[in-house]
Design a protein around this motif. Structure first.
Motif, PDB file in Angstrom:
ATOM      1  N   SER A 199       0.832  -1.202   0.000  1.00 40.61           N
ATOM      2  CA  SER A 199       0.000   0.000   0.000  1.00 40.61           C
ATOM      3  C   SER A 199       0.872   1.261   0.000  1.00 40.61           C
ATOM      4  CB  SER A 199      -0.957  -0.019   1.177  1.00 40.61           C
ATOM      5  OG  SER A 199      -0.237  -0.111   2.366  1.00 40.61           O
ATOM      6  N   VAL A 200       0.234   2.367  -0.326  1.00 44.89           N
ATOM      7  CA  VAL A 200       0.940   3.636  -0.453  1.00 44.89           C
ATOM      8  C   VAL A 200       1.400   4.126   0.913  1.00 44.89           C
ATOM      9  CG1 VAL A 200       0.686   6.046  -1.167  1.00 44.89           C
ATOM     10  CG2 VAL A 200      -0.458   4.226  -2.461  1.00 44.89           C
ATOM     11  N   ARG A 204      -3.185  18.961  -5.245  1.00 46.41           N
ATOM     12  CA  ARG A 204      -4.500  19.244  -5.834  1.00 46.41           C
ATOM     13  C   ARG A 204      -5.310  17.995  -6.154  1.00 46.41           C
ATOM     14  NH1 ARG A 204      -3.589  21.047 -11.950  1.00 46.41           N
ATOM     15  NH2 ARG A 204      -2.199  19.355 -12.537  1.00 46.41           N
ATOM     16  N   THR A 205      -4.686  16.848  -6.243  1.00 44.70           N
ATOM     17  CA  THR A 205      -5.452  15.619  -6.512  1.00 44.70           C
ATOM     18  C   THR A 205      -6.283  15.190  -5.295  1.00 44.70           C
ATOM     19  OG1 THR A 205      -3.854  14.882  -8.157  1.00 44.70           O
ATOM     20  CG2 THR A 205      -5.221  13.183  -7.180  1.00 44.70           C
ATOM     21  N   THR A 206      -5.805  15.526  -4.100  1.00 40.12           N
ATOM     22  CA  THR A 206      -6.533  15.146  -2.888  1.00 40.12           C
ATOM     23  C   THR A 206      -7.732  16.066  -2.671  1.00 40.12           C
ATOM     24  OG1 THR A 206      -4.378  14.606  -1.912  1.00 40.12           O
ATOM     25  CG2 THR A 206      -6.285  14.645  -0.415  1.00 40.12           C
ATOM     26  N   VAL A 207      -8.893  15.471  -2.430  1.00 40.98           N
ATOM     27  CA  VAL A 207     -10.074  16.272  -2.094  1.00 40.98           C
ATOM     28  C   VAL A 207     -10.203  16.362  -0.567  1.00 40.98           C
ATOM     29  CG1 VAL A 207     -12.573  16.493  -2.370  1.00 40.98           C
ATOM     30  CG2 VAL A 207     -11.182  15.538  -4.223  1.00 40.98           C
ATOM     31  N   ALA A 208      -9.993  15.239   0.125  1.00 43.54           N
ATOM     32  CA  ALA A 208     -10.071  15.226   1.592  1.00 43.54           C
ATOM     33  C   ALA A 208      -9.462  13.933   2.125  1.00 43.54           C
ATOM     34  CB  ALA A 208     -11.519  15.341   2.057  1.00 43.54           C
ATOM     35  N   GLU A 209      -9.176  13.946   3.426  1.00 47.13           N
ATOM     36  CA  GLU A 209      -8.624  12.760   4.079  1.00 47.13           C
ATOM     37  C   GLU A 209      -9.435  12.464   5.340  1.00 47.13           C
ATOM     38  OE1 GLU A 209      -4.712  13.406   5.703  1.00 47.13           O
ATOM     39  OE2 GLU A 209      -4.583  11.393   6.531  1.00 47.13           O
ATOM     40  N   LEU A 210      -9.605  11.179   5.619  1.00 48.52           N
ATOM     41  CA  LEU A 210     -10.239  10.746   6.864  1.00 48.52           C
ATOM     42  C   LEU A 210      -9.251   9.826   7.582  1.00 48.52           C
ATOM     43  CD1 LEU A 210     -12.698  10.185   8.779  1.00 48.52           C
ATOM     44  CD2 LEU A 210     -13.301   8.317   7.227  1.00 48.52           C
ATOM     45  N   PHE A 267      -7.661   8.506   1.607  1.00 48.30           N
ATOM     46  CA  PHE A 267      -7.531   9.743   0.834  1.00 48.30           C
ATOM     47  C   PHE A 267      -8.609   9.719  -0.238  1.00 48.30           C
ATOM     48  CE2 PHE A 267      -2.631   9.245   1.424  1.00 48.30           C
ATOM     49  CZ  PHE A 267      -2.760   9.552   2.761  1.00 48.30           C
ATOM     50  N   PHE A 268      -9.508  10.694  -0.196  1.00 46.61           N
ATOM     51  CA  PHE A 268     -10.509  10.835  -1.251  1.00 46.61           C
ATOM     52  C   PHE A 268      -9.856  11.682  -2.330  1.00 46.61           C
ATOM     53  CE2 PHE A 268     -12.926   9.853   2.528  1.00 46.61           C
ATOM     54  CZ  PHE A 268     -13.853   8.923   2.057  1.00 46.61           C
ATOM     55  N   ILE A 269      -9.768  11.116  -3.521  1.00 50.63           N
ATOM     56  CA  ILE A 269      -9.029  11.823  -4.569  1.00 50.63           C
ATOM     57  C   ILE A 269      -9.882  12.029  -5.812  1.00 50.63           C
ATOM     58  CG2 ILE A 269      -6.855  10.877  -3.735  1.00 50.63           C
ATOM     59  CD1 ILE A 269      -6.841   9.086  -6.254  1.00 50.63           C
ATOM     60  N   ASP A 270      -9.501  13.037  -6.588  1.00 50.97           N
ATOM     61  CA  ASP A 270     -10.169  13.284  -7.851  1.00 50.97           C
ATOM     62  C   ASP A 270      -9.366  12.590  -8.934  1.00 50.97           C
ATOM     63  OD1 ASP A 270     -11.277  14.212 -10.154  1.00 50.97           O
ATOM     64  OD2 ASP A 270     -11.610  16.235  -9.375  1.00 50.97           O
ATOM     65  N   TYR A 304       0.737  11.115  -8.766  1.00 50.32           N
ATOM     66  CA  TYR A 304       0.228  11.423  -7.418  1.00 50.32           C
ATOM     67  C   TYR A 304       0.919  10.531  -6.379  1.00 50.32           C
ATOM     68  CZ  TYR A 304      -3.183  11.802  -3.562  1.00 50.32           C
ATOM     69  OH  TYR A 304      -3.788  11.984  -2.338  1.00 50.32           O
ATOM     70  N   ILE A 305       0.977   9.244  -6.658  1.00 50.71           N
ATOM     71  CA  ILE A 305       1.628   8.311  -5.723  1.00 50.71           C
ATOM     72  C   ILE A 305       3.119   8.627  -5.594  1.00 50.71           C
ATOM     73  CG2 ILE A 305       2.222   5.871  -5.328  1.00 50.71           C
ATOM     74  CD1 ILE A 305      -0.556   5.164  -6.476  1.00 50.71           C
ATOM     75  N   GLU A 306       3.724   8.996  -6.702  1.00 52.21           N
ATOM     76  CA  GLU A 306       5.134   9.415  -6.695  1.00 52.21           C
ATOM     77  C   GLU A 306       5.319  10.625  -5.753  1.00 52.21           C
ATOM     78  OE1 GLU A 306       7.764   8.209  -8.582  1.00 52.21           O
ATOM     79  OE2 GLU A 306       9.202   9.855  -8.262  1.00 52.21           O
ATOM     80  N   TYR A 307       4.405  11.586  -5.835  1.00 50.49           N
ATOM     81  CA  TYR A 307       4.446  12.750  -4.934  1.00 50.49           C
ATOM     82  C   TYR A 307       4.349  12.307  -3.471  1.00 50.49           C
ATOM     83  CZ  TYR A 307       2.660  16.725  -2.217  1.00 50.49           C
ATOM     84  OH  TYR A 307       2.473  17.659  -1.230  1.00 50.49           O
ATOM     85  N   LEU A 308       3.375  11.448  -3.166  1.00 47.65           N
ATOM     86  CA  LEU A 308       3.173  11.016  -1.773  1.00 47.65           C
ATOM     87  C   LEU A 308       4.397  10.288  -1.226  1.00 47.65           C
ATOM     88  CD1 LEU A 308      -0.481   9.604  -1.979  1.00 47.65           C
ATOM     89  CD2 LEU A 308       0.223  11.844  -1.103  1.00 47.65           C
ATOM     90  N   GLU A 309       4.987   9.454  -2.041  1.00 50.99           N
ATOM     91  CA  GLU A 309       6.083   8.613  -1.548  1.00 50.99           C
ATOM     92  C   GLU A 309       7.447   9.289  -1.631  1.00 50.99           C
ATOM     93  OE1 GLU A 309       5.502   4.912  -3.739  1.00 50.99           O
ATOM     94  OE2 GLU A 309       4.214   4.173  -2.103  1.00 50.99           O
TER      95      GLU A 309
END
Ligand code: PML
Length: 249
Positions: free
Chosen positions: A139-140, A181-187, A225-228, A236-241
């Protein structure tokens, strides 16, 4: 000046849960002369966790070649609730206000038990209404981020927030994730059985803590992560990691 990403992961590989049980993880960025201190801090974190004694521990560090991007911490608010039901209802409402469609929130909550026990984050796409990370692969893991101690202490004192490592680490992650900007919200809520405060975060609402999202004793945590998903998932995953981030107030 050169910096190093230092990361830790501890687990119980001989646990019954599929793929072993996650105990603890941690991320720091340190200059070479502080790497030792970082490793010791992460070691202490791994060995004193309320989720039990790990039987597997890994600490690694590597030189960061890319420039470290600076991000301002998300604004913080604390919402007091009395019960888990009230807390989760508030979480749903905050997600909706952040721009996650109602149907998507309901679907994610229906599936939430499948997301428990997961090491990393679940990526849930608001366009297709489904999970888009690869359930059977690794997982990410959001990595390469930190908030220099003095700057965090100043921010905490100014906002009358306790100088808590846990809040610091959660806000560092939420800021990295939600300023993209890809992320809309996180829980998120913790898998630590003694820690029941969680949060909803988004660009729009900031870091919204909710004081009760599960019962004491419950070992199931979640991070979604709720994403668009119109945008490119692999970058996006490259950015996160990989994208190194310093939080600076
Ligand atoms: C965790 O510890 O795993 C997540 C904690 C999230 C909430 C932190 C806070 O703001 O109190």
């Amino acid at each position: 000046e050169k910096f190093y990403s230092v990361r830790m992961r501890a687990s119980k590989e001989r646990a019954h849960e599929q793929g072993g049980k996650h105990i603890s993880g941690g991320e720091q960025i340190a200059a070479y002369e502080n790497v030792r201190e970082s490793i010791i801090a992460l070691l202490d974190k791994a060995l004193t966790h309320t989720r039990g004694k790990p039987d597997f521990l890994q600490i690694q560090f590597d030189l960061i070649d890319e420039p470290i991007r600076k991000l301002e911490p998300l604004p913080l608010a604390t919402n007091k609730v009395e019960t888990v039901e009230e807390g989760r209802l508030m979480a749903r409402n905050l997600l909706e206000k952040s721009g996650v469609p109602r149907a998507c929130i309901e679907k994610a909550f229906l599936q939430i038990t499948e997301f428990f026990g997961h090491r990393g984050a679940i990526l849930f796409d608001i366009q297709s209404n489904q999970r888009v990370d690869h359930p059977n692969e690794k997982s990410v893991r959001v990595s390469r981020m930190d908030w220099p101690t003095d700057n965090f202490a100043q921010w905490a004192d100014h906002h009358a927030v306790p100088r808590s490592k846990r809040i610091k680490e959660a806000l560092v992650l939420a800021t990295k994730v939600n300023r993209n900007r890809t992320t809309v919200a996180e829980l998120c809520w913790s898998d630590d059985p003694e820690y029941i405060t969680g949060y909803v975060a988004s660009k729009k609402l900031g870091y919204q803590r909710i004081t009760k999202l599960k019962e004491v004793g419950d070992e199931h945590g979640c991070r979604i992560f709720f994403i668009d998903g119109k945008r490119d998932l692999s970058s996006y995953i490259e950015y996160l990691e990989k994208q190194p981030i310093f939080i600076e107030w």
